[in-house]
Write an enzyme that holds these catalytic residues in place. Structure first.
Site, PDB file in Angstrom:
ATOM      1  N   GLY A  15       0.777  -1.220   0.040  1.00  0.00           N
ATOM      2  CA  GLY A  15       0.000  -0.067   0.031  1.00  0.00           C
ATOM      3  C   GLY A  15       0.823   1.044  -0.042  1.00  0.00           C
ATOM      4  O   GLY A  15       0.152   2.256   0.499  1.00  0.00           O
TER       5      GLY A  15
ATOM      6  N   ASN B  34       1.773   3.076  -2.772  1.00  0.00           N
ATOM      7  CA  ASN B  34       1.097   4.337  -3.632  1.00  0.00           C
ATOM      8  C   ASN B  34      -0.042   4.566  -2.984  1.00  0.00           C
ATOM      9  O   ASN B  34      -0.490   5.850  -3.259  1.00  0.00           O
ATOM     10  CB  ASN B  34       0.836   3.383  -4.851  1.00  0.00           C
ATOM     11  CG  ASN B  34       2.031   3.462  -5.657  1.00  0.00           C
ATOM     12  OD1 ASN B  34       2.450   4.235  -6.376  1.00  0.00           O
ATOM     13  ND2 ASN B  34       2.528   2.263  -5.947  1.00  0.00           N
TER      14      ASN B  34
ATOM     15  N   ARG C  33     -15.713 -14.788 -10.228  1.00  0.00           N
ATOM     16  CA  ARG C  33     -15.069 -13.335 -10.142  1.00  0.00           C
ATOM     17  C   ARG C  33     -16.085 -12.404 -10.283  1.00  0.00           C
ATOM     18  O   ARG C  33     -15.960 -11.211  -9.437  1.00  0.00           O
ATOM     19  CB  ARG C  33     -13.880 -13.459 -11.615  1.00  0.00           C
ATOM     20  CG  ARG C  33     -12.804 -13.955 -11.169  1.00  0.00           C
ATOM     21  CD  ARG C  33     -11.970 -13.748 -12.498  1.00  0.00           C
ATOM     22  NE  ARG C  33     -10.548 -14.621 -12.414  1.00  0.00           N
ATOM     23  CZ  ARG C  33      -9.546 -14.634 -11.703  1.00  0.00           C
ATOM     24  NH1 ARG C  33      -9.312 -13.719 -10.754  1.00  0.00           N
ATOM     25  NH2 ARG C  33      -8.855 -15.534 -11.671  1.00  0.00           N
TER      26      ARG C  33
ATOM     27  N   ASN D 222      -4.692   2.283 -13.252  1.00  0.00           N
ATOM     28  CA  ASN D 222      -4.015   1.411 -12.459  1.00  0.00           C
ATOM     29  C   ASN D 222      -2.481   1.805 -12.719  1.00  0.00           C
ATOM     30  O   ASN D 222      -2.370   2.627 -13.650  1.00  0.00           O
ATOM     31  CB  ASN D 222      -3.819  -0.032 -13.357  1.00  0.00           C
ATOM     32  CG  ASN D 222      -2.810  -1.056 -12.776  1.00  0.00           C
ATOM     33  OD1 ASN D 222      -2.851  -1.113 -11.411  1.00  0.00           O
ATOM     34  ND2 ASN D 222      -2.242  -1.714 -13.427  1.00  0.00           N
TER      35      ASN D 222
ATOM     36  N   HIS E  63       1.384   0.521 -13.216  1.00  0.00           N
ATOM     37  CA  HIS E  63       2.105  -0.605 -13.405  1.00  0.00           C
ATOM     38  C   HIS E  63       3.801  -0.338 -13.503  1.00  0.00           C
ATOM     39  O   HIS E  63       4.159   0.716 -14.175  1.00  0.00           O
ATOM     40  CB  HIS E  63       1.913  -1.315 -14.708  1.00  0.00           C
ATOM     41  CG  HIS E  63       2.538  -2.496 -14.917  1.00  0.00           C
ATOM     42  ND1 HIS E  63       1.969  -3.688 -14.764  1.00  0.00           N
ATOM     43  CD2 HIS E  63       3.545  -2.677 -16.086  1.00  0.00           C
ATOM     44  CE1 HIS E  63       3.007  -4.366 -15.149  1.00  0.00           C
ATOM     45  NE2 HIS E  63       3.922  -4.040 -15.786  1.00  0.00           N
TER      46      HIS E  63
ATOM     47  N   LEU F 123      -5.366  -7.333 -19.521  1.00  0.00           N
ATOM     48  CA  LEU F 123      -4.281  -7.067 -18.431  1.00  0.00           C
ATOM     49  C   LEU F 123      -3.311  -6.066 -19.003  1.00  0.00           C
ATOM     50  O   LEU F 123      -2.450  -6.270 -20.173  1.00  0.00           O
ATOM     51  CB  LEU F 123      -3.633  -8.393 -17.863  1.00  0.00           C
ATOM     52  CG  LEU F 123      -2.853  -8.228 -16.411  1.00  0.00           C
ATOM     53  CD1 LEU F 123      -4.120  -7.918 -15.598  1.00  0.00           C
ATOM     54  CD2 LEU F 123      -2.335  -9.557 -16.203  1.00  0.00           C
TER      55      LEU F 123
ATOM     56  N   GLN G 161       9.384   6.911  -8.024  1.00  0.00           N
ATOM     57  CA  GLN G 161       8.585   7.691  -9.329  1.00  0.00           C
ATOM     58  C   GLN G 161       7.259   7.274  -9.109  1.00  0.00           C
ATOM     59  O   GLN G 161       6.296   8.406  -9.712  1.00  0.00           O
ATOM     60  CB  GLN G 161       9.257   7.380 -10.474  1.00  0.00           C
ATOM     61  CG  GLN G 161      10.550   7.881 -10.661  1.00  0.00           C
ATOM     62  CD  GLN G 161      10.977   9.063 -10.044  1.00  0.00           C
ATOM     63  OE1 GLN G 161      10.261  10.328 -10.505  1.00  0.00           O
ATOM     64  NE2 GLN G 161      11.901   9.379  -9.220  1.00  0.00           N
ATOM     65  N   GLU G 162       6.673   6.222  -8.998  1.00  0.00           N
ATOM     66  CA  GLU G 162       5.371   5.791  -8.805  1.00  0.00           C
ATOM     67  C   GLU G 162       4.687   6.863  -7.818  1.00  0.00           C
ATOM     68  O   GLU G 162       3.498   7.327  -8.102  1.00  0.00           O
ATOM     69  CB  GLU G 162       5.149   4.391  -8.322  1.00  0.00           C
ATOM     70  CG  GLU G 162       5.711   3.497  -9.222  1.00  0.00           C
ATOM     71  CD  GLU G 162       5.514   2.143  -9.034  1.00  0.00           C
ATOM     72  OE1 GLU G 162       3.993   1.681  -8.092  1.00  0.00           O
ATOM     73  OE2 GLU G 162       5.996   1.222  -9.207  1.00  0.00           O
TER      74      GLU G 162
HETATM   75  C1  GRF Z   1       3.780  -1.258  -7.393  1.00  0.00           C
HETATM   76  O1  GRF Z   1       4.957  -1.688  -7.878  1.00  0.00           O
HETATM   77  C2  GRF Z   1       2.661  -0.949  -8.661  1.00  0.00           C
HETATM   78  O2  GRF Z   1       3.130  -0.465  -9.696  1.00  0.00           O
HETATM   79  C3  GRF Z   1       2.189  -2.564  -8.937  1.00  0.00           C
HETATM   80  O3  GRF Z   1       2.287  -3.110  -7.716  1.00  0.00           O
HETATM   81  C4  GRF Z   1       3.084  -2.430  -6.597  1.00  0.00           C
HETATM   82  C5  GRF Z   1       2.236  -2.001  -5.396  1.00  0.00           C
HETATM   83  O4  GRF Z   1       2.941  -1.472  -4.492  1.00  0.00           O
HETATM   84  N1  GRF Z   1       1.099  -2.492  -9.432  1.00  0.00           N
HETATM   85  P1  GRF Z   1       2.417  -0.807  -3.432  1.00  0.00           P
HETATM   86  O5  GRF Z   1       1.501  -1.794  -2.581  1.00  0.00           O
HETATM   87  O6  GRF Z   1       1.739   0.634  -3.635  1.00  0.00           O
HETATM   88  O7  GRF Z   1       3.694  -0.385  -2.358  1.00  0.00           O
END
Ligand code: GRF
Length: 214
Positions: A14, A16, A67, A109, A111, A146, A175-176
């Site tokens: 978590g 992000n 699902r 999303n 990635h 996906l 960077q995310e």
């Molecule tokens: C991140 O690297 C994101 O890009 C990918 O899953 C990871 C999640 O990390 N989709 P976090 O749970 O946000 O720390």
């Protein structure tokens, strides 16, 4: 003006999600985190969200016959919170086609690669194995396929000699944490336009960030 209500889906760490919670704490941020939903009861992200005073819902996917039934339960929680944007942040569950279709244009999303290169899992190792000199992260709209929806923004980092999947992942993750709050801001400000498969962001200085940090 009313803030955009964001629902975040997490399955793990978590970080992000935490970056988005931090961004949304600023008075002038145009979005608020309305709820965090997880399919994993003991996900660290759930604890972080609760500590931050965010409403959380845990919906273990194992209790559902298929699902789509699970997806509809998640969707119900998001709708009850008036969510206008669904943000996937390390949500490790494949949706039925129903979910991205239902939220089309309102679900994003992040990635950890420069899509369309390196889809799926273990993407940093995929990047190292391919010998690329540049990697990064991508924020994209979610479609049933996906890691394939229209790209909104990317952040690029170098791949350095001696990198392991972990060191590269850590460089990308920094960077995310910059990119995701920026994109959610743009969405809340109504600046993201989809034109066929391409996305334009009105008034954005750049939809590609670079970082040369090691
Ligand atoms: C991140 O690297 C994101 O890009 C990918 O899953 C990871 C999640 O990390 N989709 P976090 O749970 O946000 O720390």
């Amino acid at each position: 003006m009313a803030k955009l209500k964001v629902g975040i889906l997490v399955s793990g760490r978590g970080s992000n999600m935490a970056a988005l919670i931090d961004a949304a704490a600023a008075a002038d941020y145009p979005a608020e985190i309305a709820c965090v939903v997880s399919n994993v009861a003991d996900a660290r992200g759930v604890t972080t969200a609760r500590t931050a005073g965010i409403e959380t819902a845990v919906i273990p996917h194992g209790g559902f016959p298929d699902r789509e039934t699970f997806d509809r339960a998640v969707s119900g929680v998001l709708e009850r919170h008036g969510v206008g944007l669904v943000v996937l942040a390390g949500f490790m569950r494949i949706f039925s086609p129903w979910f991205p279709q239902h939220w089309a244009g309102r679900i994003v999303n992040i990635h950890p690669s420069l899509l369309p290169a390196f889809k799926g899992t273990h993407v940093q190792q995929q990047a190292l194995d391919a010998g690329v000199r540049l990697s990064g992260c991508t924020v994209h709209f979610v479609i049933p396929d996906l890691d394939s929806g229209p790209i909104i923004a990317q952040a690029a980092v170098p791949v350095l000699a001696g990198d392991t999947a972990d060191t590269l992942a850590a460089r990308i993750l920094r960077q995310e944490h910059r990119l995701y709050p920026l994109v959610v801001r743009w969405f809340a400000e109504g600046r993201i336009r989809q034109d066929g498969g391409r996305v334009a962001v009105d008034g954005a200085a750049a939809t590609l960030l670079f970082s040369a940090e090691p």
